[in-house]
Motif scaffolding. Structure first.
Motif, short mmCIF file in Angstrom:
data_model
loop_
_atom_site.label_atom_id
_atom_site.label_comp_id
_atom_site.label_asym_id
_atom_site.label_seq_id
_atom_site.Cartn_x
_atom_site.Cartn_y
_atom_site.Cartn_z
N ALA A 154 -57.78 40.14 -70.34
CA ALA A 154 -58.10 41.55 -70.12
C ALA A 154 -58.91 42.11 -71.29
CB ALA A 154 -56.82 42.36 -69.93
N GLU A 155 -58.53 41.74 -72.50
CA GLU A 155 -59.24 42.19 -73.70
C GLU A 155 -60.71 41.78 -73.66
OE1 GLU A 155 -59.89 43.42 -77.85
OE2 GLU A 155 -58.42 43.96 -76.30
N ASP A 156 -60.97 40.57 -73.25
CA ASP A 156 -62.34 40.07 -73.20
C ASP A 156 -63.17 40.83 -72.17
OD1 ASP A 156 -61.65 38.24 -75.14
OD2 ASP A 156 -61.40 36.57 -73.73
N GLN A 176 -54.12 42.92 -82.11
CA GLN A 176 -55.03 41.84 -81.71
C GLN A 176 -55.93 42.24 -80.55
OE1 GLN A 176 -51.59 38.51 -82.08
NE2 GLN A 176 -53.46 37.83 -81.10
N PHE A 177 -55.65 43.39 -79.93
CA PHE A 177 -56.35 43.75 -78.69
C PHE A 177 -56.95 45.16 -78.79
CE2 PHE A 177 -52.82 40.87 -77.82
CZ PHE A 177 -53.52 39.77 -77.33
N PRO A 178 -57.93 45.35 -79.66
CA PRO A 178 -58.50 46.69 -79.86
C PRO A 178 -59.17 47.26 -78.62
CG PRO A 178 -59.85 45.01 -80.94
CD PRO A 178 -58.58 44.33 -80.51
N ASN A 229 -56.69 52.27 -73.36
CA ASN A 229 -55.47 53.05 -73.16
C ASN A 229 -55.64 54.47 -73.69
OD1 ASN A 229 -52.51 53.17 -72.45
ND2 ASN A 229 -52.44 53.71 -74.61
N ALA A 230 -56.37 54.61 -74.80
CA ALA A 230 -56.59 55.94 -75.37
C ALA A 230 -57.36 56.83 -74.40
CB ALA A 230 -57.34 55.82 -76.69
#
Length: 269
Positions: A175-177, A214-216, A222-223
Motif C-alpha cells: 500500500a505504501e508503494d 516506515q510508511f510515510p 491518513n492525514a
C-alpha cells in the motif's frame, strides 16, 4: 487499390470507429446510470469495528440511514444484531429495505451501484478503475487477513524474526508503494477504496504490527482522510467516547531481520 476494395476498407474503418464510439458511450452511460430510490437503511454498528465504513460512506454520499448500537457496550450492541435472527451476526449488519446484508465491501458496492452511480468510483474505462477494484478487495482479502493472522500468532508466541513469506510488513508496504505514486487508492481521486483501506491500515499501526515511521505515504494519506468532513462526522457518531474492547498491541519482530525460509538463519533485508 480498386474502387470496390477502397469502399470495403472505408466501410470497415467506419464500422470500427462506430463500435469504439458505442463502447465509449456504453461505458459513459453505465457510469452515469440513474440512481434508484433509496430504501430504508439501518446500520448495526460495533464501536471501533468495520461497520464504521458504512456510516462513513453514507455521510460522504449524504444519504439517509438509521444507526443502531449501544454506546460503550459491545455486548449490548451485538445483542441488537443477534435479535435480527440472521444467520451471520456480525458488524456491519445492514437492514436494507426487506433484506439483511453483511460484508462491508458488498454493502458499499450495492449502495454505490444502485443509489450513487458515478460517485466514489473511478470511471470504468479509466486506468485507475482496476486498481480501485483491487484495493476494494485487498483491504480484507490480503491486508486485514494477514494482519490478524500475525496478531493472533504473535500474541501467543512473540517472534524474533519476520516470516520469509508475506507478513504484516509486506502487505502494508504494498500500500505504501502505491501511495508513493498516487494520492488515493482510487488513483487521482478519493474513492470507496480509501474507505475500505482505512480501517485495516489503522489496525496495523494501532496494534503495533508495523512501525508507522516506515510508511510515510500511508501516514500522509491518513492525514488527508481525517480532515474530510464526512469522516469527522462519522467519527463523532461512531466513536463518541473511548472504544470498548480495544485489543492490546503486540511486540512485532524487528523490521531488519527476516528468515530466508523456514528453519534457516535470519538474514538482514
Amino acid at each position: 487499390m480498386s474502387l470496390f476494395t477502397a469502399s470495403l476498407v472505408a466501410l470497415s474503418l467506419a464500422s470500427s470507429g462506430a463500435a469504439a464510439q458505442n463502447a465509449d458511450t456504453s461505458t459513459a452511460t453505465s457510469d452515469m446510470e440513474k440512481a434508484a430510490p433509496m430504501p430504508d437503511v439501518t446500520i448495526y454498528h460495533l464501536e471501533g469495528r468495520r461497520s464504521e465504513r458504512i456510516i462513513w460512506l453514507m455521510e460522504e454520499l449524504e444519504l439517509p440511514y438509521e444507526l443502531k448500537y449501544v454506546k460503550g457496550d459491545l455486548g449490548a450492541s451485538m445483542a441488537q444484531i443477534k435479535a435480527l435472527g440472521h444467520g451471520m451476526p456480525m458488524a456491519p449488519t445492514v437492514v436494507y429495505g426487506d433484506d439483511i446484508i453483511v460484508e462491508s465491501g458488498a454493502i458499499i458496492d450495492t449502495i454505490l451501484m444502485r443509489h450513487a452511480p458515478g460517485k466514489l468510483v473511478p470511471p470504468t474505462a479509466s486506468r485507475a478503475y482496476p486498481h480501485h477494484v483491487k484495493w476494494m478487495h485487498y483491504a480484507e482479502g490480503s491486508l486485514a487477513a494477514r494482519l490478524f493472522s500475525d496478531y493472533r500468532a504473535w500474541r501467543v508466541n512473540p517472534p524474533k524474526v519476520r516470516s520469509p513469506l508475506v507478513d504484516s510488513e509486506n502487505v502494508v508496504q504494498y500500500a505504501e508503494d502505491y501511495l508513493g505514486e498516487n494520492p488515493w487508492f482510487g488513483g487521482p481521486e478519493f474513492s470507496s477504496a480509501d474507505i475500505m483501506m482505512h480501517w485495516p491500515l489503522n489496525v496495523a499501526f494501532r496494534l503495533n504490527l508495523v512501525d508507522s515511521e516506515q510508511f510515510p505515504n500511508v501516514v500522509a494519506w491518513n492525514a488527508k482522510i481525517v480532515e474530510r468532513p464526512a469522516y469527522k462526522k462519522m467519527r463523532a457518531l461512531a466513536t463518541p467516547g473511548p472504544v470498548p474492547g480495544m485489543l492490546p498491541p503486540v511486540q512485532h519482530p524487528p523490521s531488519d531481520k527476516r528468515a530466508t525460509f523456514p528453519g534457516a538463519p535470519p538474514t538482514k533485508n
